[in-house]
Design a protein around this motif. Sequence first.
Motif, short mmCIF file in Angstrom:
data_model
loop_
_atom_site.label_atom_id
_atom_site.label_comp_id
_atom_site.label_asym_id
_atom_site.label_seq_id
_atom_site.Cartn_x
_atom_site.Cartn_y
_atom_site.Cartn_z
N ALA A 154 0.83 -1.21 0.00
CA ALA A 154 0.00 0.00 0.00
C ALA A 154 0.86 1.26 0.00
N GLU A 155 1.90 1.29 0.84
CA GLU A 155 2.73 2.49 0.91
C GLU A 155 3.51 2.72 -0.37
N ILE A 156 4.01 1.66 -1.00
CA ILE A 156 4.74 1.83 -2.25
C ILE A 156 3.81 2.26 -3.38
N ALA A 157 2.61 1.70 -3.43
CA ALA A 157 1.64 2.14 -4.45
C ALA A 157 1.35 3.63 -4.29
N ALA A 158 1.13 4.07 -3.07
CA ALA A 158 0.88 5.49 -2.82
C ALA A 158 2.10 6.33 -3.21
N ALA A 159 3.28 5.85 -2.85
CA ALA A 159 4.50 6.59 -3.15
C ALA A 159 4.71 6.75 -4.65
N LEU A 160 4.53 5.67 -5.39
CA LEU A 160 4.77 5.71 -6.83
C LEU A 160 3.78 6.64 -7.54
N VAL A 161 2.50 6.49 -7.23
CA VAL A 161 1.50 7.30 -7.94
C VAL A 161 1.68 8.78 -7.62
N GLN A 162 2.13 9.08 -6.39
CA GLN A 162 2.37 10.48 -6.04
C GLN A 162 3.63 11.04 -6.67
N ASN A 163 4.42 10.15 -7.28
CA ASN A 163 5.62 10.58 -8.00
C ASN A 163 5.48 10.39 -9.50
N VAL A 165 4.03 7.99 -11.41
CA VAL A 165 4.10 6.68 -12.05
C VAL A 165 2.70 6.08 -12.13
N GLU A 166 2.31 5.65 -13.31
CA GLU A 166 1.03 4.94 -13.46
C GLU A 166 1.12 3.65 -12.63
N THR A 167 0.20 3.47 -11.71
CA THR A 167 0.34 2.41 -10.73
C THR A 167 -0.92 1.59 -10.57
N GLU A 168 -0.76 0.27 -10.61
CA GLU A 168 -1.86 -0.65 -10.35
C GLU A 168 -1.51 -1.48 -9.12
N LEU A 169 -2.46 -1.65 -8.22
CA LEU A 169 -2.26 -2.41 -6.99
C LEU A 169 -3.08 -3.69 -7.08
N VAL A 170 -2.38 -4.82 -6.98
CA VAL A 170 -3.01 -6.14 -7.04
C VAL A 170 -3.01 -6.73 -5.64
N PHE A 171 -4.20 -7.14 -5.17
CA PHE A 171 -4.28 -7.69 -3.81
C PHE A 171 -5.42 -8.70 -3.74
N PRO A 172 -5.37 -9.62 -2.77
CA PRO A 172 -6.28 -10.76 -2.78
C PRO A 172 -7.65 -10.53 -2.16
N SER A 173 -7.86 -9.41 -1.47
CA SER A 173 -9.12 -9.22 -0.75
C SER A 173 -10.12 -8.42 -1.58
N GLY A 196 -6.34 9.13 -5.21
CA GLY A 196 -4.95 9.43 -5.54
C GLY A 196 -4.52 8.97 -6.91
N GLY A 197 -5.34 8.16 -7.57
CA GLY A 197 -5.04 7.72 -8.93
C GLY A 197 -4.53 6.30 -9.06
N VAL A 198 -4.54 5.52 -7.98
CA VAL A 198 -4.09 4.14 -8.06
C VAL A 198 -5.18 3.28 -8.68
N GLU A 199 -4.81 2.46 -9.68
CA GLU A 199 -5.74 1.48 -10.25
C GLU A 199 -5.78 0.26 -9.34
N PHE A 200 -6.94 -0.38 -9.25
CA PHE A 200 -7.09 -1.52 -8.36
C PHE A 200 -7.36 -2.79 -9.13
N ARG A 201 -6.76 -3.87 -8.64
CA ARG A 201 -7.11 -5.21 -9.10
C ARG A 201 -7.33 -6.05 -7.83
N PRO A 202 -8.55 -5.99 -7.26
CA PRO A 202 -8.83 -6.75 -6.04
C PRO A 202 -9.15 -8.20 -6.36
N ASN A 203 -9.28 -9.02 -5.32
CA ASN A 203 -9.64 -10.43 -5.47
C ASN A 203 -8.70 -11.16 -6.42
N ALA A 204 -7.43 -10.81 -6.39
CA ALA A 204 -6.47 -11.39 -7.34
C ALA A 204 -5.22 -11.87 -6.61
N ARG A 205 -4.80 -13.06 -6.94
CA ARG A 205 -3.54 -13.61 -6.43
C ARG A 205 -2.58 -13.82 -7.59
#
Length: 393
Positions: A154-163, A165-173, A196-205
């Motif tokens: 979560a912190e790296i996704a926030a850091a990258l998008v605020q700098n 970088v087009e950012t997608e966050l993939v997480f299992p929940s 903040g502009g982060v793209e999400f990919r939830p429910n993904a492993r």
Amino acid sequence: MRTYDYLIVGGGMVADAAARGIRELDPDGTIGILSADIDPPYTRPALSKKLWTDPDFTWDQVPLGTDEATGAELRLETLVTSIDREAKTVSIGEGHELGYRRLLLATGSKPREIPAPEDDRVLFFRSADDYRRLRELAAQGGRAVVVGGGYIGAEIAAALVQNGVETELVFPSEVLGDGTFPPELARRYEQLFRDGGVEFRPNARVEEVRTEGNRLHVVLEGGDERPADIVVLGLGVDPVTDLAQQAGLVVDEGVVVDEHLVTSDDAIWAAGDIASYPDPILGRTRVEHVDNANEMGAAVGRSMAGERLPYTHTPYFYSAVFGVRWEAVGALDPEKDPLVVDLDADRTVVYYRDESGAPVGVLLWNVEDARDLARAVLVDGETDAEALRARIG
């Protein structure tokens, strides 16, 4: 053979705090620090927080200056391969050994990994070197896929998008943070990232990372692939207890220590991520956060130097993203009957309660200077909901 009065295995924040703790009581004893890292001890939280978001926080504020402050002899890129408890020596390879009078194991944690190519654009993010590599990659732009919805992801996704970088966050929940926060707060947390502009990919492993030409591909269960120029994996960490196990120390979900942070060998201490210790509030536990590294590190140094006071500090942990800081003490499990108290539009306290209604964890969302109050709530065991609502304001 060089023998140290105090020998520390591990070169992180615990090692720094321990060396300083030793010096509080023993100004002259020899201290050796053996670190597998390429950098001297540094402030680790900055790697995913302030270095990305605070222009006044610069790289020269990251090193802790351990050797200058304490006189410790620091050996970098030095891997300890075994401990001989009878001889009181450690092996550092190629027949080289070092002796100790008192030994501290502060070997920290290692990132969990999945199959991925040896590619400098793929990072299992943990170290200062990882930060430098990611900073270089981020400056080139492109698309980043961050895997994992915990602290680092979560912190790296926030850091990258605020700098930029087009950012997608993939997480299992289903919702970001729903394994930590109650539903309404998890939705608020997730919205910070969406706004903040982060793209999400939830429910993904993720099964693996592979390369195709110059592009990276994050392969999800089911076969879907997410293209990327940068891949950062924040899949959690595991304590590095191999050395302790090989030496025959008691290990049970961590290196078991007593209230003085001494292991089953009275010449060996353990602290930080690897230490399973008796917390006066939480019971026997193991904590992987910076407050514990600093406080336990200082305490173990004093213990090694002869102090006989028990370690009684119950640590807090925290995260900071998109201008929101949350802190917590205890267990954050949204299934533990959370009592949510909205102090105002931006400040919230959550009490996580057991079957009796007594709090087992306290979350402070944008609530400052209340950690001691939160610890007191856990000690008191208040079960009345209305009384709890009035405890922190």
